[in-house]
Design an enzyme around this catalytic site. Sequence first.
Site: not given
Ligand SMILES: Cc1ncc(COP(=O)(O)O)c(C=O)c1O
Length: 429
Positions: A26, A248
Amino acid sequence: MAENTRENRAPPDWYAAGLDHVWLPYTQMKTARAPLAVVSTEGVRLRLADGRELIDGIASWWTACHGYNHPHIREAVARQLATMPHVMFGGLAHEQALTLARRLAALLPGDLERVFFSDSGSVAVEVALKMAVQYWINRGVRGRTKFVAFTGGYHGDTTGAMAVCDPHEGMHALFAGLLPEQIIAELPTSDEKADALGALLAERADTIAGIIVEPLVQGAGGMLFHDAATLKRLRALADRYDLLLIFDEIFTGFGRTGTMFACEAAGVRPDIITLSKALTGGTLPLAATVASARVFDAFWSDDPQAALMHGPTFMANALACAAANASLDLFEREPRLAQVADIAQRLEQGLAPCRDLPGVKDVRVKGAIGVVEMARIDDVDALRARFVEAGVFIRPFGNIIYLAPAFTIAPDELDKLTSAIGMVARTGV
Ligand SMILES: Cc1ncc(COP(=O)(O)O)c(C=O)c1O
């Protein structure tokens, strides 16, 4: 003789030699400030190569929930390293993975009992989406390939995950129109909004595989909170239109919002849940997509085509599973949820003075998450540097200054974080 202070201490050789060869996350590499060189961690502290120590306010993207270098996790990983760091999970199984799967199934509510391991949150989301689409194919239903996701949502950086992020706030605006088209709706935070979503579903349900949401807190999309009633409305809509509900919990899982999983607080059971981040206590990469019996049953068949065709090379890595098992031990043995409740209270107190400051739009706290939303932040990089000068590591994004510290943080350390935020909010960002 010159003192060995940070002003005259040269960066380590590895830093100068390697920096031009890494591509940072980023980051506009041309204009961004150089990253801080870290040489070690302990508890909630980062020790920099120049000798400074920073109190970490975000626990390495919310992973290090027990603090850094917890001896129990370290010892478990060291033991595993000595016997078997990794074996492939195709055709082979091992104690750490099977034990972890059993423990996760026992911890999660309802019949979320079948664990598919992967190595990052984004991949766990990809697996969840793939599972949901194939669930319908395996049941002989064609055309249910879309997902309903929400404004303010963030689910990761891989293609499928990007497509269910908020198209503007979810960091992937540049890819608008290039990703698989999904349905991005407003969260049903009221009955009226639920009716609007219901109308949309009534029209399009036969094209939709499922609904994906970050329960209670939308993290990287803006640290936005919603309540349990919103999730109950989503469950009711998913049931009415026969859609899979995916939570999620990559950010919210493992205590962050005050209960072990956010779905518990809401009393809502998803059909699929994704976990990562704090799963290993922030030590090793690991993620899990956990399916309910209903979902798994759709794959249980004599037909090889009905199998889930997914298998990351490092899935169920033994070191990572050992770390996760040790992390679960700590949740069992130590008062983590009570610590989260204490942190919530202290965040409320510590951030309250920001409420009336000009330029502050909102102050909110949920569990061990504290947020000061500014009307705007002009130079996020400069603000990050000011926090470092104040002896803390806090990484604002957009208009959001937030804390998501280790649950083991001491009260005075937490106060130092909230005071630093108060100081920058008072003096202007
Ligand atoms: C809610 C959520 N889902 C998915 C992800 C993606 O995870 P990763 O960075 O381990 O791929 C994140 C990462 O910040 C997240 O906060």
